[in-house]
Design an enzyme around this catalytic site. Structure first.
Site, PDB file in Angstrom:
ATOM      1  N   GLY A  83      11.950  -3.098   3.262  1.00  0.00           N
ATOM      2  CA  GLY A  83      13.343  -3.274   2.876  1.00  0.00           C
ATOM      3  C   GLY A  83      13.611  -4.436   1.942  1.00  0.00           C
ATOM      4  N   SER A 128       9.173   0.778  -1.788  1.00  0.00           N
ATOM      5  CA  SER A 128      10.284   1.723  -1.834  1.00  0.00           C
ATOM      6  C   SER A 128      11.360   1.298  -2.825  1.00  0.00           C
ATOM      7  CB  SER A 128      10.901   1.889  -0.441  1.00  0.00           C
ATOM      8  OG  SER A 128       9.977   2.481   0.452  1.00  0.00           O
ATOM      9  N   LYS A 173      -2.190  -5.013   9.604  1.00  0.00           N
ATOM     10  CA  LYS A 173      -0.827  -4.534   9.347  1.00  0.00           C
ATOM     11  C   LYS A 173      -0.270  -3.879  10.596  1.00  0.00           C
ATOM     12  CE  LYS A 173       1.959  -2.123   5.888  1.00  0.00           C
ATOM     13  NZ  LYS A 173       1.942  -1.481   4.566  1.00  0.00           N
ATOM     14  N   LYS A 182      -2.812   5.141  -3.877  1.00  0.00           N
ATOM     15  CA  LYS A 182      -3.669   5.422  -2.726  1.00  0.00           C
ATOM     16  C   LYS A 182      -5.149   5.395  -3.064  1.00  0.00           C
ATOM     17  CE  LYS A 182      -0.258   8.229  -0.266  1.00  0.00           C
ATOM     18  NZ  LYS A 182      -0.233   7.418   0.963  1.00  0.00           N
ATOM     19  N   GLY A 202      12.394   1.269   3.050  1.00  0.00           N
ATOM     20  CA  GLY A 202      13.528   0.994   2.192  1.00  0.00           C
ATOM     21  C   GLY A 202      14.562   0.122   2.875  1.00  0.00           C
ATOM     22  N   ASN A 251       4.929  -2.132   8.795  1.00  0.00           N
ATOM     23  CA  ASN A 251       4.843  -0.775   8.251  1.00  0.00           C
ATOM     24  C   ASN A 251       6.207  -0.089   8.349  1.00  0.00           C
ATOM     25  OD1 ASN A 251       3.641   1.765   7.418  1.00  0.00           O
ATOM     26  ND2 ASN A 251       1.706   1.004   8.244  1.00  0.00           N
ATOM     27  N   THR A 252       6.224   1.229   8.162  1.00  0.00           N
ATOM     28  CA  THR A 252       7.458   2.001   8.280  1.00  0.00           C
ATOM     29  C   THR A 252       7.871   2.150   9.739  1.00  0.00           C
ATOM     30  OG1 THR A 252       6.194   4.062   8.311  1.00  0.00           O
ATOM     31  CG2 THR A 252       6.966   3.287   6.171  1.00  0.00           C
ATOM     32  N   PHE A 292      -2.060   9.867   5.307  1.00  0.00           N
ATOM     33  CA  PHE A 292      -3.268   9.298   4.706  1.00  0.00           C
ATOM     34  C   PHE A 292      -3.954  10.285   3.759  1.00  0.00           C
ATOM     35  CE2 PHE A 292      -4.363   6.005   8.282  1.00  0.00           C
ATOM     36  CZ  PHE A 292      -3.383   5.156   7.792  1.00  0.00           C
ATOM     37  N   ASN A 302       2.015   8.317  10.895  1.00  0.00           N
ATOM     38  CA  ASN A 302       1.776   9.687  10.460  1.00  0.00           C
ATOM     39  C   ASN A 302       0.377  10.216  10.761  1.00  0.00           C
ATOM     40  OD1 ASN A 302       4.409   9.886   9.311  1.00  0.00           O
ATOM     41  ND2 ASN A 302       3.686   8.623   7.614  1.00  0.00           N
ATOM     42  N   THR A 303      -0.446   9.416  11.421  1.00  0.00           N
ATOM     43  CA  THR A 303      -1.730   9.879  11.929  1.00  0.00           C
ATOM     44  C   THR A 303      -1.670   9.810  13.444  1.00  0.00           C
ATOM     45  OG1 THR A 303      -2.973   9.134   9.984  1.00  0.00           O
ATOM     46  CG2 THR A 303      -4.217   9.434  12.029  1.00  0.00           C
ATOM     47  N   ASN A 305      -5.118  -1.104   8.682  1.00  0.00           N
ATOM     48  CA  ASN A 305      -3.827  -0.443   8.893  1.00  0.00           C
ATOM     49  C   ASN A 305      -3.876   0.380  10.180  1.00  0.00           C
ATOM     50  OD1 ASN A 305      -1.426   0.938   8.800  1.00  0.00           O
ATOM     51  ND2 ASN A 305      -1.794   1.915   6.824  1.00  0.00           N
ATOM     52  N   ALA A 327       0.846  -1.201   0.000  1.00  0.00           N
ATOM     53  CA  ALA A 327       0.000   0.000   0.000  1.00  0.00           C
ATOM     54  C   ALA A 327       0.875   1.243   0.000  1.00  0.00           C
ATOM     55  CB  ALA A 327      -0.909  -0.011   1.224  1.00  0.00           C
TER      56      ALA A 327
END
Length: 349
Positions: A286, A308, A206, A64, A257, A235-236, A113, A173-174, A168, A60
């Protein structure tokens, strides 16, 4: 080759501008180009009742709004995950919010998002190409107080349009979203998701890589208790390895990444230990080569997802990973992805 050269040109642009142009190009396909060749049968895999021709999926974040599926479906992925989508359209965080760490082969994003909302997403899925396995990654609006209600809305609105759904709860970032990974909040969320399920489409969860083994074990038990069909790991990360050298390494947001690989692999191993074969696993984070994919499969993943690495390697990466993965399976005397999982973690050479 032409597609990979185009990606090299895009890397000269601002990251978010390049992303927008890539989506526009994918929407414009199909050009008079052949589709991806048939996959080697040794790569077939099955997750929660979904038969995939190969285990290399799109993570994802790239598409988007599920608007570029026609082009993406021609690149050879085993499945395509779109989103994250929230009930209401939202602009996301202020720009700049996407940073390319070229020297580290990494990305930092704090997108927040940004998406066009459920109705636009549903409209695009109604015209999706047939023959591709498509998943919908669900998120919650930033201003929503009852976050669980947003996931329920997404599940109900997209019922019958997606082949699977991903809850998710791990985007950094939220604000407050990752708090849904705590047991009480998670039980409430997953209980309401279970009640809202109206189709046979599987539901995945996730999780973040920034969790302890004990926290992952708790999430696995909660997922099993509420009928979640698979775990996506991961996730990140909010972590910043000391090895980062790129100028933007200190930017806020989630890191993805190559530098995420060790942490994501450890989270996958913890998930395998906790689930003990009771819950299928999908590995993300990664993965940029056939060896990376093989290492995750041997560590317990039935499939992998990439994003990534595509920024740096181009769409030809999908074909290269599949080719290398098939060769590694045969070299080790294995005949399927399932056998590779059962063989246990890869011994480093």
């Amino acid at each position: 080759m032409l597609s990979d050269l185009g990606v090299a040109a895009f890397r000269r642009l601002d990251p978010e501008t390049a992303h927008g142009l890539a989506i526009a190009a994918l929407k414009a396909l199909p050009l008079p180009l052949p589709g991806a060749p048939a996959d080697d049968p040794i790569l077939a895999t099955r997750i929660a009742g979904l038969d995939l021709p190969n285990p290399v999926g799109l993570a994802a974040g790239l598409d988007k709004n599920a608007e570029a599926l026609r082009g993406l479906s021609r690149l050879g992925f085993g499945c395509l995950e779109c989103g994250s989508v929230t009930p209401l359209a939202q602009a996301g965080n202020p720009k700049p919010r996407l940073f390319r760490l070229s020297e580290d082969r990494a990305i930092i994003n704090r997108m927040g998002f940004n998406n066009a909302g459920l109705e636009a997403f549903a409209s695009h899925l109604q015209h999706r190409p047939r023959g591709s396995v498509v998943g919908a990654n669900l998120g919650a609006n930033k201003q929503t107080e009852d976050r669980a209600a947003d996931y329920v809305l997404g599940l109900r609105r997209l019922a019958g349009l997606a082949d699977y759904f991903t809850i998710n709860i791990s985007s950094p970032n939220t604000p407050g979203l990752r708090a849904l990974q705590g047991r009480d909040a998670l039980d409430d969320l997953l209980g309401r998701v279970a009640e809202a399920r109206s189709t046979a489409a599987p539901v995945f969860l996730k999780i973040a890589p920034d969790l302890t083994a004990a926290e992952i074990a708790m999430i696995v038990e909660a997922a099993l208790a509420h009928g979640i069909d698979a775990l996506i790991v991961s996730n990140t990360t909010l972590d910043r390895p000391e090895t980062l050298i790129s100028r933007d390494r200190g930017q806020e947001g989630g890191l993805s990444g190559a530098p995420l690989a060790p942490r994501a692999l450890e989270a996958l191993k913890a998930s395998r230990d906790a689930s003990a074969g009771r819950l299928p696993l999908i590995a993300v984070g990664g993965i940029g080569s056939g060896l990376d994919a093989y290492r995750r499969i041997r560590a317990g993943a039935s499939a992998v997802q990439i994003y990534s690495a595509l920024i740096f390697e181009g769409p030809g990466l999908v074909r290269r990973i599949k080719h290398d993965l098939a060769a590694r399976l045969r070299s080790d005397g294995l005949t399927s992805i399932t056998e590779a999982i059962s063989a246990g973690p890869l011994t480093e050479r």
